[in-house]
Motif scaffolding. Structure first.
Motif, short mmCIF file in Angstrom:
data_model
loop_
_atom_site.label_atom_id
_atom_site.label_comp_id
_atom_site.label_asym_id
_atom_site.label_seq_id
_atom_site.Cartn_x
_atom_site.Cartn_y
_atom_site.Cartn_z
N GLY A 18 11.82 -0.37 5.89
CA GLY A 18 10.70 -0.04 6.76
C GLY A 18 10.58 1.45 6.95
N THR A 19 10.09 2.14 5.94
CA THR A 19 9.96 3.60 5.98
C THR A 19 8.52 3.99 5.69
OG1 THR A 19 10.61 3.70 3.65
CG2 THR A 19 12.35 3.98 5.28
N PRO A 20 8.06 5.14 6.20
CA PRO A 20 6.69 5.55 5.93
C PRO A 20 6.51 6.00 4.49
CG PRO A 20 7.83 7.26 7.15
CD PRO A 20 8.75 6.07 7.12
N ILE A 21 5.32 5.79 3.97
CA ILE A 21 4.96 6.27 2.65
C ILE A 21 4.35 7.67 2.77
CG2 ILE A 21 3.33 5.95 0.74
CD1 ILE A 21 3.79 3.00 0.93
N ALA A 22 4.72 8.54 1.84
CA ALA A 22 4.12 9.86 1.77
C ALA A 22 3.62 10.10 0.35
CB ALA A 22 5.13 10.94 2.16
N ILE A 38 6.05 8.48 -2.47
CA ILE A 38 7.46 8.28 -2.18
C ILE A 38 7.60 7.51 -0.88
CG2 ILE A 38 8.04 10.46 -3.33
CD1 ILE A 38 8.88 11.47 -0.50
N SER A 39 8.77 6.92 -0.67
CA SER A 39 9.03 6.21 0.59
C SER A 39 10.36 6.64 1.18
CB SER A 39 9.03 4.69 0.35
OG SER A 39 9.97 4.36 -0.66
N SER A 40 10.88 7.76 0.70
CA SER A 40 12.12 8.31 1.25
C SER A 40 11.81 9.68 1.82
CB SER A 40 13.21 8.39 0.17
OG SER A 40 13.53 7.12 -0.32
N VAL A 41 11.41 9.71 3.08
CA VAL A 41 11.07 10.97 3.75
C VAL A 41 11.55 10.89 5.19
CG1 VAL A 41 8.74 10.10 4.25
CG2 VAL A 41 9.21 12.55 4.37
#
Length: 206
Positions: A18-22, A38-41
């Motif tokens: 459950g991570t934000p998309i950038a 990406i989804s690792s920020v």
């Protein structure tokens, strides 16, 4: 009768819990723009940490030019993002991506994204995204390498030098209204928006 759920020990393929998309916009040495979803920020103050694969165009561009824009999309853009999810700006396509990815020079057109100039950095921003963080590279670290020492995954430390936000998301001049803004969440490779508000932290000022 015990109604508590039992725990299972598993080995999931991914840990996108459950991570934000950038959408990272960058340019190569010839000035050609690229978009990298990406989804690792992760953010701490005006510092961002990105997790990137070392075989991608985004990683290559940021290392070469030291700048990028971290665009944060709203949930309604998930179909646009999915249109470019299987595309890469690397030509030729890296061996480990050939079975799933295709080369695409113009991801703005492919995803129906509108380009707009950034205010401080060289790479363009994405006008469709209501939050835009212009960044410069501070440092990068190799997180994982292959057996032959080929870099696989890197962590990039960026400094945010400019923030632009849609005016309808701003309250009290310098605050983003959490009731008006909803990030697009990547939840075990599925797209989600935020659910109902549960409360607020004691440090929330609005």
């Amino acid at each position: 009768m015990n109604d508590k759920p039992a725990f299972l020990t598993i080995q999931p393929k991914v840990l996108y819990f459950g991570t934000p998309i950038a959408l990272i916009t960058s340019t190569d040495q010839d000035g050609k723009p690229n978009i990298g979803p990406i989804s690792s920020v992760w953010a701490l103050g005006y510092n961002l940490i990105l997790g990137l694969g070392c075989d991608g165009k985004t990683y290559q561009n940021i290392l070469e030019n030291k700048e990028c824009v971290v665009n944060l999309p709203s949930p309604d853009l998930y179909k646009n993002i999915e249109k470019i999810a299987g595309l890469t700006g690397m030509n030729p396509v890296p061996e480990n991506k050939k079975d799933k990815y295709l080369y695409e020079e113009d991801k703005f057109s492919a995803g129906n994204f509108q380009s707009m100039p950034a205010e401080i950095v060289t790479p363009p921003a994405i006008a469709n995204c209501p939050l835009q963080l212009e960044c410069v590279l501070q440092n990068h670290y190799i997180v994982e390498s292959a057996g032959d020492s080929t870099p696989l995954i890197a962590s990039l430390h960026l400094r945010v030098v400019n923030v632009r936000v849609h005016e309808n998301l701003v309250i009290n001049q310098n605050y983003i209204d959490p009731a008006a803004w909803s990030p697009l969440i990547y939840n075990f490779r599925h797209y989600y928006a935020l659910g109902k508000k549960m409360g607020k932290n004691f440090r929330a000022e609005v």
